[in-house]
Design an enzyme around this catalytic site. Sequence first.
Site, short mmCIF file in Angstrom:
data_model
loop_
_atom_site.label_atom_id
_atom_site.label_comp_id
_atom_site.label_asym_id
_atom_site.label_seq_id
_atom_site.Cartn_x
_atom_site.Cartn_y
_atom_site.Cartn_z
N HIS A 1 0.81 -1.22 0.00
CA HIS A 1 0.00 0.00 0.00
C HIS A 1 0.85 1.27 0.00
O HIS A 1 0.34 2.35 -0.29
CB HIS A 1 -1.02 -0.02 1.15
CG HIS A 1 -0.44 0.30 2.49
ND1 HIS A 1 0.24 -0.62 3.24
CD2 HIS A 1 -0.47 1.43 3.24
CE1 HIS A 1 0.62 -0.07 4.38
NE2 HIS A 1 0.20 1.18 4.41
N HIS B 1 8.02 -2.13 2.06
CA HIS B 1 7.69 -0.72 1.86
C HIS B 1 8.90 0.17 1.55
O HIS B 1 8.93 0.90 0.57
CB HIS B 1 7.02 -0.14 3.11
CG HIS B 1 5.75 -0.83 3.50
ND1 HIS B 1 4.81 -1.25 2.60
CD2 HIS B 1 5.25 -1.14 4.73
CE1 HIS B 1 3.78 -1.78 3.25
NE2 HIS B 1 4.03 -1.74 4.53
#
Length: 455
Positions: A165, A227
């Site tokens: 995300h 990430h």
Amino acid sequence: MADRIGTLVIFGASGDLAQRLLLPGLGQLLSSSRGYDLRLIGVGSDPMTDAAWQSRVAASFAAGGSASRRSTTVAKNSVYLQADVTNPADLTRILAAATGTPALYFALPPHVTILSIAALEKVDLPTGTVLGLEKPFGTDLRSAQALNRNLLKLVPEKQIHRVDHFLGKSTVLNLLGLRFANRIFEPVWSAEHIERVDIVFDEKLGLEGRAGYYDKAGALVDMIQSHLLLVMALVAMEPPSSLDADDLRGSMAQVLRATRSWAGELVEGDRRARYTGGTIDGRRLPAYVKEAGVNPELDTETLAEVTVGIENWRWAGVPFRLRSGKAISDKRQEIVVTFKEVPHRPYGFTGNPGPTRLTISLTPDSIELDLNINGEGDPFTIDRVSLDVQFGNGELGPYGEVLHGILSDDPTLSVRADVVEECWRIVTPILAAWRAGDAPIDSYRAGSRGPTSWR
Ligand code: BG6
């Protein structure tokens, strides 16, 4: 854009991720200008009635700030199936309940996802089925490679969405505009002018009841392996000729292939630490090892800091420090690009507030450029000024963005198979040393800025 997916099936529907992040993101997407018509099926191992599930969905949509006719209808028509997603018969039953082309979203711990993908090999998948997989993708390099091979037995790569995300965060996407839509940054975006890059994502949150997953992952796998290395790839990649999936992901893969654990001097080595009890914003956190479900023998770190180097012409010699920690008081979430000192400062100037620095903040979304300038008062004294700009929120939050990619069959923001494997390769030597207990684990008080010895 034509709606391709008829049904979104969420595996792990009763879990925290689905409720806190995925469903609010879906609600935003349904209510946005990019809205879809689809059927939603929640699948979990716990028993739950359709009515209880529907009100959960509605509450999560509301928490994401979305209320529209479309999102209300999707929540109202949604159903919940109790099933074992590692069982082929249960998977067949779930697929039979879907209408149109299904997207299966695995909001599950990695070891359960691996078992479920293996079980899907024994099931007839409808043509066009799309698979969405949450990070971490596998539990190490070998399991990620095996999972990639197994996925390809089910569907082609373009139907596989490995979700991260962070790639949907608007400031992360802003990096592309900042770097490639301005003339002034790209010419100085190299080892010739940049001293170092720091990518930091410290959080005030502690374990938050996630021992089942986090205790086996730790900060290195939870945040850096996925990430932060992807953010670094966007900061450091060569300019792609277009933003389509092949070009963008190709540039990311190329720079990650050149990335290795740092072997130079000038920086601290890779290090890790774990929080002890403390208070953060008036909230009392127990020591990590005292949290329910934590096995102290695993020696899991809650703060990790590693430095990597990119072995190519553009970046040779520039350290990229990646750091992420939980229960840290000072919530720094930013990319800091520190430029080199000027080659010569004209004699006669006094004061030296430090080098030019560009800070791209992920929370709040902002960009700040620290410059040296003749300040007020004595014009021969150099002072610091900051040019800064804050951004409003994008139409969609990060999960809305990545779900949009999955539902519209656009893999641009999905992590490609080779990219995920590169990210595992980069952290593998560090992970091996830490898992073997070869590196000490420092400690810091929850609510502090990290170990005092690190400052
Ligand atoms: C998740 C991690 O992927 O990202 C969490 O598993 C972390 O541990 C979270 O807290 C941070 O992202 P965000 O967008 O919620 O700040």
